[in-house]
Design an enzyme around this catalytic site. Sequence first.
Site, PDB file in Angstrom:
ATOM      1  N   HIS A 138     -25.412   9.378  20.335  1.00 18.01           N
ATOM      2  CA  HIS A 138     -26.516   9.517  19.380  1.00 18.01           C
ATOM      3  C   HIS A 138     -26.421   8.450  18.296  1.00 18.01           C
ATOM      4  CE1 HIS A 138     -27.734  13.315  21.226  1.00 18.01           C
ATOM      5  NE2 HIS A 138     -26.429  13.410  21.501  1.00 18.01           N
ATOM      6  N   GLU A 174       0.841  -1.204   0.000  1.00 17.86           N
ATOM      7  CA  GLU A 174       0.000   0.000   0.000  1.00 17.86           C
ATOM      8  C   GLU A 174       0.876   1.254   0.000  1.00 17.86           C
ATOM      9  OE1 GLU A 174      -0.306  -2.562   2.089  1.00 17.86           O
ATOM     10  OE2 GLU A 174      -2.403  -2.940   2.655  1.00 17.86           O
ATOM     11  N   LYS A 221      -2.130 -10.910   2.906  1.00 17.42           N
ATOM     12  CA  LYS A 221      -1.178 -10.194   2.025  1.00 17.42           C
ATOM     13  C   LYS A 221      -0.746 -11.107   0.890  1.00 17.42           C
ATOM     14  CE  LYS A 221       1.245  -7.364   5.504  1.00 17.42           C
ATOM     15  NZ  LYS A 221       2.531  -7.186   6.174  1.00 17.42           N
ATOM     16  N   GLU A 262      -3.770  -6.254  17.209  1.00 19.11           N
ATOM     17  CA  GLU A 262      -2.632  -6.851  16.504  1.00 19.11           C
ATOM     18  C   GLU A 262      -1.661  -7.446  17.533  1.00 19.11           C
ATOM     19  OE1 GLU A 262      -1.225  -5.359  12.439  1.00 19.11           O
ATOM     20  OE2 GLU A 262       0.441  -4.730  13.683  1.00 19.11           O
TER      21      GLU A 262
HETATM   22  O1  F6P Z   1      -0.259  -4.834   9.286  1.00 18.30           O
HETATM   23  C1  F6P Z   1       0.985  -5.409   9.422  1.00 18.30           C
HETATM   24  C2  F6P Z   1       2.066  -4.411   9.618  1.00 18.30           C
HETATM   25  O2  F6P Z   1       3.266  -5.079   9.573  1.00 18.30           O
HETATM   26  C3  F6P Z   1       1.951  -3.604  10.901  1.00 18.30           C
HETATM   27  O3  F6P Z   1       2.395  -4.283  12.013  1.00 18.30           O
HETATM   28  C4  F6P Z   1       2.739  -2.404  10.565  1.00 18.30           C
HETATM   29  O4  F6P Z   1       2.500  -1.370  11.452  1.00 18.30           O
HETATM   30  C5  F6P Z   1       2.237  -2.126   9.163  1.00 18.30           C
HETATM   31  O5  F6P Z   1       2.072  -3.421   8.599  1.00 18.30           O
HETATM   32  C6  F6P Z   1       3.113  -1.268   8.308  1.00 18.30           C
HETATM   33  O6  F6P Z   1       4.388  -1.825   8.120  1.00 18.30           O
HETATM   34  P1  F6P Z   1       5.572  -0.980   7.541  1.00 18.30           P
HETATM   35  O7  F6P Z   1       5.873   0.118   8.488  1.00 18.30           O
HETATM   36  O8  F6P Z   1       6.723  -1.938   7.411  1.00 18.30           O
HETATM   37  O9  F6P Z   1       5.154  -0.435   6.192  1.00 18.30           O
END
Ligand code: F6P
Length: 537
Positions: A371, A202, A500, A340
């Site tokens: 509300h 992402e 993932k 988590e």
């Molecule tokens: O959701 C899994 C995770 O590894 C979290 O623990 C972490 O905060 C997030 O993804 C983001 O990871 P990164 O900082 O490596 O992008």
Amino acid sequence: MDIWSDLKAHHAAKSGRSILSLFDAPGRVEAFSRQSDGLLFDFSKTRIDEGALSLLLELARVSGVEARREAMFTGEKINETEGRAVLHTALRAPGGDVRVDGQNVIPGVLETRARMAQFAQAVRSGEIAGSGGRYTDVVNIGIGGSDLGPAMATLALAPYHDGPRLHYVSNVDGAHINDTLQGIDPKTTLVIVASKTFTTIETMTNAETARAWMAAEVADPASQFAALSSATDKTAAFGIDPSRVFGFEDWVGGRYSLWGPIGLGLMIAVGPEDFAEFLSGGHAMDTHFREADLADNLPVLLALVGIWHNQVEGHATRAVLPYDQRLSRLPAYLQQLEMESNGKRVAMDGSDLATDSGPIVWGEPGTNGQHAFYQLIHQGTRVVPCEFLVAAEGHEPGLAHHHRLLLANCLAQSEALMRGRSLEEAREIMAAKGLDGAELDRQARHRVFPGNRPSTTLMYRKLTPFVLGQIIALYEHRVFVEGVILGINSFDQWGVELGKELAKALEPVLSGDADGADKDGSTRALVAFAQSVRNGA
Ligand code: F6P
């Protein structure tokens, strides 16, 4: 463990008693509330009595909370499934000597903190600027621990925000970055790519989109990028100059990372001095957690109250209800921190967990929640333990009457949850309205509140940077204590991996580059529907 059975037996034996009746005994509030450094934690509106509290404290003792706490603070590798130390506490330490593999980590922490402060100050003053001049906007791209903490804290400390505007982009949904970048000028925007691993799909997708957006108007876009990451090889490959890369070690977990480089956006927003106050608040809580007796220890007590409600009384969820609009992102932040960390079905040694895992945490700020979902909290068939947070004082002296109303609402909710309203009282209200007979009975039943619903209240003086630091560290340590008692490793997150991996395999199926023959019927049908829409069918 025998204490678990003792606790359940104690609960069963005393469950007929109302919470309100516990106040008949003198000294209830004094015995079931604690203060530390300006924080007041009141857990008197719960069913915990002297017997339950002493069993809970015994549970903490026999679970080895004290030894494990020391192991964490001194850099032992307590994250056993990843072979790592857990030292987010070092990120907020003023100095000292904490060793990992024989090396004192504190000098490195202080050096990075000083570099961050220098950079943040230069961005704020305009000494470091974009191609169009002084930075007006900072876009932090990160997700999970690289987003929730700084986004929550930047909002929380809005009264101290005197630096450039901060924007947080996390979702891979193009809508997020699209809507954020609209209306801001790339020539006066700094982009911070926050990712411990620098591989999170992402974040990397959003970072590339931001770079392309900037490249359309800025000759050297990489010069307006900074990175917060442990993976310096990857930040270099992305083209970010090492002078604008702030690293941290593998002993800082993502959801515990706000105190170090991941907090750079916050530091730019409020300035290094207020950020230092935030760290001091966290450190003060560390000292309290490390030194106070278990019976007076706020993180320990928060954890024990949580264990009582979840594992002993069997309430699967907990509502976090900040009566503080600026803490509106706190529930989301705590969802990652708590779920988590302690949402695990296997104990440290690989055996099945003997109890339920940590609770489902959810919530919204008051009074808005009143509300919306409080109807269920007051009259639904399930009991939801509530955790109220509220400041004694607001930041708006001219709006003190607003704050009084806010406080009155917060306190009224915990009172209403405990006290409820009996059928008799409801009947009287209906009779006063002129109803009688069967209609009075019918209407009265709808107006009954069972009451006897537990809640706790955390009151603080005012949401300053120091107090925010105290509160966040309080919750971190609460999660730690709960994890130790449940026998969980609170510092790994294997449960996020499978989704993932599958997403990676599905992308080519969606684009038509793979046939997805190995997928189940539902997934194939959903892919086919999305493809047909995309193809204009
Ligand atoms: O959701 C899994 C995770 O590894 C979290 O623990 C972490 O905060 C997030 O993804 C983001 O990871 P990164 O900082 O490596 O992008």
